[in-house]
Motif scaffolding. Sequence first.
Motif, short mmCIF file in Angstrom:
data_model
loop_
_atom_site.label_atom_id
_atom_site.label_comp_id
_atom_site.label_asym_id
_atom_site.label_seq_id
_atom_site.Cartn_x
_atom_site.Cartn_y
_atom_site.Cartn_z
N TYR A 177 4.49 -26.33 3.33
CA TYR A 177 5.35 -26.11 4.50
C TYR A 177 5.81 -24.65 4.52
N HIS A 178 6.26 -24.20 3.35
CA HIS A 178 6.75 -22.82 3.30
C HIS A 178 5.60 -21.83 3.57
N LEU A 179 4.47 -22.07 2.93
CA LEU A 179 3.37 -21.11 3.06
C LEU A 179 2.87 -20.99 4.50
N TYR A 180 2.73 -22.15 5.19
CA TYR A 180 2.19 -22.04 6.55
C TYR A 180 3.18 -21.34 7.48
N ASN A 181 4.47 -21.61 7.27
CA ASN A 181 5.46 -20.93 8.11
C ASN A 181 5.49 -19.44 7.81
N GLN A 182 5.37 -19.11 6.53
CA GLN A 182 5.39 -17.70 6.15
C GLN A 182 4.22 -16.96 6.79
N VAL A 183 3.04 -17.57 6.71
CA VAL A 183 1.86 -16.92 7.31
C VAL A 183 2.01 -16.82 8.82
N SER A 184 2.59 -17.85 9.45
CA SER A 184 2.72 -17.78 10.91
C SER A 184 3.71 -16.69 11.31
N TYR A 185 4.80 -16.52 10.55
CA TYR A 185 5.73 -15.43 10.86
C TYR A 185 5.11 -14.07 10.56
N MET A 186 4.26 -14.02 9.52
CA MET A 186 3.58 -12.75 9.23
C MET A 186 2.59 -12.43 10.34
N SER A 187 1.95 -13.47 10.91
CA SER A 187 1.00 -13.22 12.00
C SER A 187 1.72 -12.65 13.21
N LEU A 188 2.95 -13.13 13.43
CA LEU A 188 3.71 -12.64 14.58
C LEU A 188 3.92 -11.13 14.52
N ASP A 189 3.92 -10.61 13.29
CA ASP A 189 4.05 -9.16 13.13
C ASP A 189 2.79 -8.43 13.60
#
Length: 410
Positions: A326-338
């Motif tokens: 859960y944490h990893l997918y959210n982290q990657v999705s927020y990183m993608s937003l960058d």
Amino acid sequence: MSFSIKQSALTMDVSSSILHKRSPSIRSSFSPSLNLENNTNKRAFISVSKPLHISSIESCCFHKEKKPVIHCKAYEADKSPSSSAAEAEGKSETAQRVKIGIYFATWWALNVVFNIYNKKVLNVYPFPWLTSTLSLACGSLMMLVSWATRIAETPKIDIEFLKALFPVAVAHTIGHVAATVSMSKVAVSFTHIIKSSEPAFSVIVSRFLLRETFPPAVYLSLLPIIGGCGLAALTELNFNMTGFMGAMISNLAFVFRNIFSKKGMKGNAVSGMNYYACLCMLSLVILTPFAIAMEGPHMWAVGWKEAVSLIGPQFIWWVAAQSIFYHLYNQVSYMSLDQISPLTFSIGNTMKRISVIVSSIIIFQTPVQPINALGAAIAILGTFLYSQSFNKRLFHRPESHKLSLLQAKA
Ligand code: 3PG
């Protein structure tokens, strides 16, 4: 030589005076590339770091009617400007595509694994308030360790940052727990079919609360989204009202999360990864008392014994997997937003839902009627149409409207 010219958010009116001042020092020729960031604290910029030739920025998408504001004729004498420009442009585009491809593949894969383990856990341990809390606790712990060991840079935050983050965290907490409650009651695929209607919520909230108007194409694209979701809900074999309402509440909460997030993050220089880490920690603080009140340690302990007796000691690894992924997918999705534009993100999110729906139907052997699948397909097609119509509008409106459109967009 490489440099970049930064402009205030979404203002593409390149100041010719700045460019003219700098132009004598331009040795190699260059090609501007436009990058509209989703996060409003980032600035829209025109990057001229690529060693390309261009004689004007006339072709830059927003000011076709204007005369060229700059001419840069300098280029390496022994090379054809057009061929080196095309070559470098091609390489840069390929690199960008590969990068986005890697982000998307990672994001979808992590999300699929999270959804599978989340459902496996909820099937034998139906305590969605606790599992939601554990996901946030695990993410918070991972980020604290990353900061302590300097794997990730510790963000510099202040009270203003936390004040701005608070409403975002409240919305994130509600959206997260509501989606988990939904998944504890219905099939993963059904939750995600309903969650694919998030753009409809975004438009409705923006229209009635932010008084934003949209072109007819955007409103029309909501018809297949709402119709498709309605058809899927009516024909769902294991329909459950709590499961349905959980997904609907999650949609609404995430629309507010996006609006607060874009408004609150103006001017802050926290990376996507750290922004999500802070959000996760604040959400954990908010959710924990509610989880205790809703379920409580006694029920958790009794349920845990039952789950372990059913699955065996490896049950703890299922819980660990759902929390970590859960944490990893959210982290990657927020990183993608960058890294990517709102449109790309929105399409990526829709594709993510398709991956989750298909993989969960296969893994859990969810019974699906043809009419039910048709409803899901119509809803997802509507989401694509929405992204396209929204994007067209975004790039054909006066500059002053673009920021508010981006803010309204989920
Ligand atoms: C959650 O538990 O927060 C939801 O599953 C999130 O769903 P989404 O990130 O796919 O919108």
